[in-house]
Write a protein that holds these residues in place. Structure first.
Motif, PDB file in Angstrom:
ATOM      1  N   GLY A  62       3.185 -12.616  13.612  1.00 50.30           N
ATOM      2  CA  GLY A  62       4.530 -12.805  13.086  1.00 50.30           C
ATOM      3  C   GLY A  62       5.560 -12.982  14.183  1.00 50.30           C
ATOM      4  O   GLY A  62       6.441 -13.844  14.101  1.00 50.30           O
ATOM      5  N   SER A  63       5.447 -12.181  15.233  1.00 45.23           N
ATOM      6  CA  SER A  63       6.412 -12.303  16.329  1.00 45.23           C
ATOM      7  C   SER A  63       6.262 -13.638  17.043  1.00 45.23           C
ATOM      8  O   SER A  63       7.263 -14.228  17.470  1.00 45.23           O
ATOM      9  CB  SER A  63       6.259 -11.138  17.307  1.00 45.23           C
ATOM     10  N   ARG A  64       5.024 -14.127  17.158  1.00 45.81           N
ATOM     11  CA  ARG A  64       4.836 -15.450  17.770  1.00 45.81           C
ATOM     12  C   ARG A  64       5.506 -16.533  16.934  1.00 45.81           C
ATOM     13  O   ARG A  64       6.138 -17.451  17.471  1.00 45.81           O
ATOM     14  CB  ARG A  64       3.343 -15.763  17.928  1.00 45.81           C
ATOM     15  N   PHE A  65       5.376 -16.412  15.607  1.00 42.76           N
ATOM     16  CA  PHE A  65       6.045 -17.390  14.746  1.00 42.76           C
ATOM     17  C   PHE A  65       7.558 -17.303  14.881  1.00 42.76           C
ATOM     18  O   PHE A  65       8.241 -18.322  15.010  1.00 42.76           O
ATOM     19  CB  PHE A  65       5.645 -17.178  13.277  1.00 42.76           C
ATOM     20  N   ILE A  66       8.096 -16.097  14.857  1.00 46.41           N
ATOM     21  CA  ILE A  66       9.543 -15.916  14.972  1.00 46.41           C
ATOM     22  C   ILE A  66      10.056 -16.539  16.265  1.00 46.41           C
ATOM     23  O   ILE A  66      11.083 -17.238  16.283  1.00 46.41           O
ATOM     24  CB  ILE A  66       9.903 -14.419  14.908  1.00 46.41           C
ATOM     25  N   LEU A  67       9.351 -16.314  17.362  1.00 47.97           N
ATOM     26  CA  LEU A  67       9.771 -16.891  18.638  1.00 47.97           C
ATOM     27  C   LEU A  67       9.643 -18.411  18.628  1.00 47.97           C
ATOM     28  O   LEU A  67      10.448 -19.108  19.254  1.00 47.97           O
ATOM     29  CB  LEU A  67       8.942 -16.298  19.780  1.00 47.97           C
ATOM     30  N   TRP A  89      20.209 -12.190  12.684  1.00 45.60           N
ATOM     31  CA  TRP A  89      19.972 -10.770  12.363  1.00 45.60           C
ATOM     32  C   TRP A  89      18.505 -10.555  12.013  1.00 45.60           C
ATOM     33  O   TRP A  89      17.847  -9.637  12.520  1.00 45.60           O
ATOM     34  CB  TRP A  89      20.905 -10.359  11.224  1.00 45.60           C
ATOM     35  N   PHE A  90      17.948 -11.405  11.140  1.00 43.48           N
ATOM     36  CA  PHE A  90      16.552 -11.265  10.750  1.00 43.48           C
ATOM     37  C   PHE A  90      15.618 -11.485  11.934  1.00 43.48           C
ATOM     38  O   PHE A  90      14.606 -10.788  12.086  1.00 43.48           O
ATOM     39  CB  PHE A  90      16.212 -12.252   9.629  1.00 43.48           C
ATOM     40  N   GLY A  91      15.937 -12.474  12.767  1.00 42.57           N
ATOM     41  CA  GLY A  91      15.094 -12.746  13.925  1.00 42.57           C
ATOM     42  C   GLY A  91      15.009 -11.560  14.867  1.00 42.57           C
ATOM     43  O   GLY A  91      13.932 -11.184  15.332  1.00 42.57           O
ATOM     44  N   VAL A  92      16.161 -10.948  15.138  1.00 45.21           N
ATOM     45  CA  VAL A  92      16.190  -9.788  16.025  1.00 45.21           C
ATOM     46  C   VAL A  92      15.428  -8.621  15.409  1.00 45.21           C
ATOM     47  O   VAL A  92      14.618  -7.955  16.077  1.00 45.21           O
ATOM     48  CB  VAL A  92      17.643  -9.391  16.343  1.00 45.21           C
ATOM     49  N   GLU A  93      15.667  -8.353  14.132  1.00 47.17           N
ATOM     50  CA  GLU A  93      14.976  -7.251  13.464  1.00 47.17           C
ATOM     51  C   GLU A  93      13.460  -7.449  13.521  1.00 47.17           C
ATOM     52  O   GLU A  93      12.700  -6.488  13.740  1.00 47.17           O
ATOM     53  CB  GLU A  93      15.433  -7.147  12.010  1.00 47.17           C
ATOM     54  N   ALA A  94      13.007  -8.676  13.318  1.00 47.19           N
ATOM     55  CA  ALA A  94      11.569  -8.950  13.323  1.00 47.19           C
ATOM     56  C   ALA A  94      10.961  -8.675  14.692  1.00 47.19           C
ATOM     57  O   ALA A  94       9.900  -8.046  14.800  1.00 47.19           O
ATOM     58  CB  ALA A  94      11.312 -10.394  12.911  1.00 47.19           C
ATOM     59  N   LEU A  95      11.616  -9.150  15.736  1.00 44.89           N
ATOM     60  CA  LEU A  95      11.077  -8.948  17.082  1.00 44.89           C
ATOM     61  C   LEU A  95      11.082  -7.472  17.462  1.00 44.89           C
ATOM     62  O   LEU A  95      10.141  -6.983  18.103  1.00 44.89           O
ATOM     63  CB  LEU A  95      11.885  -9.764  18.090  1.00 44.89           C
ATOM     64  N   MET A  96      12.119  -6.767  17.056  1.00 43.70           N
ATOM     65  CA  MET A  96      12.195  -5.346  17.397  1.00 43.70           C
ATOM     66  C   MET A  96      11.140  -4.534  16.654  1.00 43.70           C
ATOM     67  O   MET A  96      10.515  -3.644  17.222  1.00 43.70           O
ATOM     68  CB  MET A  96      13.595  -4.818  17.102  1.00 43.70           C
ATOM     69  N   CYS A  97      10.919  -4.836  15.381  1.00 42.75           N
ATOM     70  CA  CYS A  97       9.935  -4.060  14.621  1.00 42.75           C
ATOM     71  C   CYS A  97       8.522  -4.345  15.098  1.00 42.75           C
ATOM     72  O   CYS A  97       7.619  -3.529  14.910  1.00 42.75           O
ATOM     73  CB  CYS A  97      10.072  -4.311  13.118  1.00 42.75           C
TER      74      CYS A  97
END
Length: 205
Positions: A62-67, A89-97
């Motif tokens: 998931g983080s690879r996709f977000i990036l 906001w969603f992008g940051v939350e995803a990477l942090m989680c």
């Protein structure tokens, strides 16, 4: 995504709608991806031994996709709200989680983008035109309220910055300025006035 993709991109050439965009097939979204990732991360904290390898793998993918869908300027395009402020906001939350941390280059790029869009009054604002044009529009003429800042987008930006765990004096000052704008706009009843459009889907609805 909320529905598996069963078609091809060229289907969009046959879109019969004069109102909606990108409706012929479904796509993967930063918002849906973040929601799924944060759910998995929360589950893992509660039940760390249950299917741990699968959850770790899902968060990593998931983080690879977000990036991969982060724009060069550090923002993300939003499909369910207006627009880049919302999606970032969603992008940051995803990477942090996913455990990448506030010092990760993707998170730092997002923080820099958010700080660059902050208005002089401490808030953030964005026009629905961003959704239609797929290009950020935070101009005062296209937005609303004093200084082109809106309560909703200011809140989204603050949530993103706080999720990123900003800590430098400049970044903390930006958060404080945004919070002061929200407090200034709050009505005696505790509510805030209705402002411009902040929700959207299919680019124009």
């Amino acid at each position: 995504t909320y529905e598996n993709n069963r078609g091809f991109g060229f289907y969009e050439w046959m879109n019969p709608s004069e109102v909606f965009g990108d409706i012929m097939i479904d796509y993967s979204y930063v918002e849906c991806s973040c929601a799924s990732m944060t759910a998995l991360a929360s589950f893992r904290r509660k039940f760390p031994e249950h299917r741990a390898a699968e959850i770790e793998g899902a968060l990593r993918r998931g983080s690879r996709f977000i990036l991969s869908i982060q724009r060069p300027d550090g923002s993300w395009y939003g499909s369910w709200g207006v627009c880049f402020t919302y999606a970032t906001w969603f992008g940051v939350e995803a990477l942090m989680c996913a455990g990448l941390g506030g010092s990760h280059r993707g998170v730092r790029r997002a923080v820099r983008w958010l700080l660059a869009q902050q208005n002089a009054d401490g808030g953030w604002g964005e026009s629905y035109r961003s959704c239609v044009d797929k290009a950020y529009d935070g101009s005062a003429e296209a937005c609303w309220a004093d200084g082109a800042s809106g309560v909703v987008q200011t809140s989204w930006a603050l949530l993103a910055l706080m999720a990123a765990e900003v800590h430098s004096p400049k970044e903390k000052a930006a958060v404080e300025k945004g919070m002061r704008l929200l407090m200034k706009r709050q009505q005696p009843s505790g509510d805030w006035d209705q402002e411009g459009i902040t929700g959207v889907f299919n680019r124009s609805c």
